[in-house]
Design a protein around this motif. Structure first.
Motif, PDB file in Angstrom:
ATOM      1  N   THR A 171     -12.789  -7.204  -6.019  1.00  0.00           N
ATOM      2  CA  THR A 171     -13.119  -5.833  -5.631  1.00  0.00           C
ATOM      3  C   THR A 171     -13.527  -5.765  -4.167  1.00  0.00           C
ATOM      4  O   THR A 171     -13.090  -4.879  -3.423  1.00  0.00           O
ATOM      5  N   LEU A 172     -14.350  -6.701  -3.732  1.00  0.00           N
ATOM      6  CA  LEU A 172     -14.782  -6.748  -2.338  1.00  0.00           C
ATOM      7  C   LEU A 172     -13.593  -6.996  -1.407  1.00  0.00           C
ATOM      8  O   LEU A 172     -13.477  -6.352  -0.354  1.00  0.00           O
ATOM      9  N   ALA A 173     -12.692  -7.903  -1.784  1.00  0.00           N
ATOM     10  CA  ALA A 173     -11.511  -8.202  -0.966  1.00  0.00           C
ATOM     11  C   ALA A 173     -10.610  -6.961  -0.858  1.00  0.00           C
ATOM     12  O   ALA A 173     -10.107  -6.642   0.235  1.00  0.00           O
ATOM     13  N   ARG A 174     -10.407  -6.255  -1.954  1.00  0.00           N
ATOM     14  CA  ARG A 174      -9.574  -5.046  -1.922  1.00  0.00           C
ATOM     15  C   ARG A 174     -10.223  -3.962  -1.066  1.00  0.00           C
ATOM     16  O   ARG A 174      -9.538  -3.239  -0.352  1.00  0.00           O
ATOM     17  N   PHE A 175     -11.543  -3.845  -1.153  1.00  0.00           N
ATOM     18  CA  PHE A 175     -12.264  -2.857  -0.355  1.00  0.00           C
ATOM     19  C   PHE A 175     -12.081  -3.142   1.133  1.00  0.00           C
ATOM     20  O   PHE A 175     -11.827  -2.234   1.926  1.00  0.00           O
ATOM     21  N   ILE A 176     -12.223  -4.410   1.504  1.00  0.00           N
ATOM     22  CA  ILE A 176     -12.072  -4.789   2.914  1.00  0.00           C
ATOM     23  C   ILE A 176     -10.637  -4.561   3.383  1.00  0.00           C
ATOM     24  O   ILE A 176     -10.394  -4.033   4.469  1.00  0.00           O
ATOM     25  N   LEU A 177      -9.647  -4.940   2.571  1.00  0.00           N
ATOM     26  CA  LEU A 177      -8.251  -4.751   2.925  1.00  0.00           C
ATOM     27  C   LEU A 177      -7.910  -3.271   3.068  1.00  0.00           C
ATOM     28  O   LEU A 177      -7.084  -2.883   3.896  1.00  0.00           O
ATOM     29  N   TYR A 178      -8.519  -2.408   2.278  1.00  0.00           N
ATOM     30  CA  TYR A 178      -8.248  -0.980   2.325  1.00  0.00           C
ATOM     31  C   TYR A 178      -8.696  -0.401   3.668  1.00  0.00           C
ATOM     32  O   TYR A 178      -8.004   0.417   4.259  1.00  0.00           O
ATOM     33  N   PHE A 179      -9.863  -0.837   4.189  1.00  0.00           N
ATOM     34  CA  PHE A 179     -10.357  -0.306   5.455  1.00  0.00           C
ATOM     35  C   PHE A 179      -9.769  -1.001   6.668  1.00  0.00           C
ATOM     36  O   PHE A 179      -9.851  -0.462   7.760  1.00  0.00           O
ATOM     37  N   VAL A 180      -9.165  -2.155   6.508  1.00  0.00           N
ATOM     38  CA  VAL A 180      -8.554  -2.874   7.633  1.00  0.00           C
ATOM     39  C   VAL A 180      -7.225  -2.217   7.993  1.00  0.00           C
ATOM     40  O   VAL A 180      -6.862  -2.142   9.156  1.00  0.00           O
TER      41      VAL A 180
END
Length: 181
Positions: A171-180
């Motif tokens: 979930t954290l990885a997807r969140f970071i990828l979404y804002f990158v």
């Protein structure tokens, strides 16, 4: 206190009563014989005659063998390990103490009474006591023991902990990828 720091007690069947082993040598003749965080002790059977026997042996040692008070030192170590009934329960569970006295309170009272009128002896177990105290005072050991006892006390809780951590990481990885992007 030692259990909270992760010390595990193991019984050493068929050994001398004074043959106590830790993960570090406490004397030059002792070999490293245990995994880190383990204290190996021979089983001690407690029954109605134990107090009388130990008191007589302690008196004999103190009167006729000064400087060689092996039983006194062993009783002092037991007194160091046993303060309340919960301590005795832990030692009984790990088969270090075999109680034939009925309940843990009787064993606790017996051990705590033995050192009352003993003449102070320099203990050969003092290095062991220092080693155990140092292990207990380490915050790393306490935190590791807490994590194991709470989050990994059985297979199902451990599996749930790992699964929860993986879901959080994804979930954290997807969140970071979404804002990158």
């Amino acid at each position: 206190m030692l259990q909270q720091a992760g010390i595990k007690f193991k019984a050493l069947p068929d050994e001398s009563l004074l043959d106590i082993r830790a993960w570090k040598p406490i004397s030059e003749e002792q070999q490293i014989s245990a995994k880190r965080g383990e204290l190996h002790m021979p089983p001690l059977e407690m029954d109605n005659n134990t107090e009388c026997l130990l008191r007589n042996l302690m008196a004999l040692e103190q009167l006729h063998y000064p400087g060689e008070e092996y039983i006194c030192r062993y009783v002092k170590l037991l007194d160091f390990l046993v303060d309340v009934e919960k301590d005795v329960d832990l030692l009984i569970e790990n088969k270090v103490i075999i109680s034939k006295l009925g309940d843990s309170e009787a064993v606790t009272n017996l051990v705590n009474r033995l050192c009352r009128e003993m003449v102070e002896v320099s203990s050969s177990f003092d290095p062991l006591s220092k080693l155990l105290n140092d292990y207990y005072e380490s915050s790393w050991n306490k935190n590791k023991a807490y994590l194991v006892s709470v989050y990994f006390k059985n297979v199902w809780i451990g599996t749930g902990t790992v699964a929860g951590f993986l879901i959080l990481a994804i979930t954290l990885a997807r969140f970071i990828l979404y804002f990158v992007r």
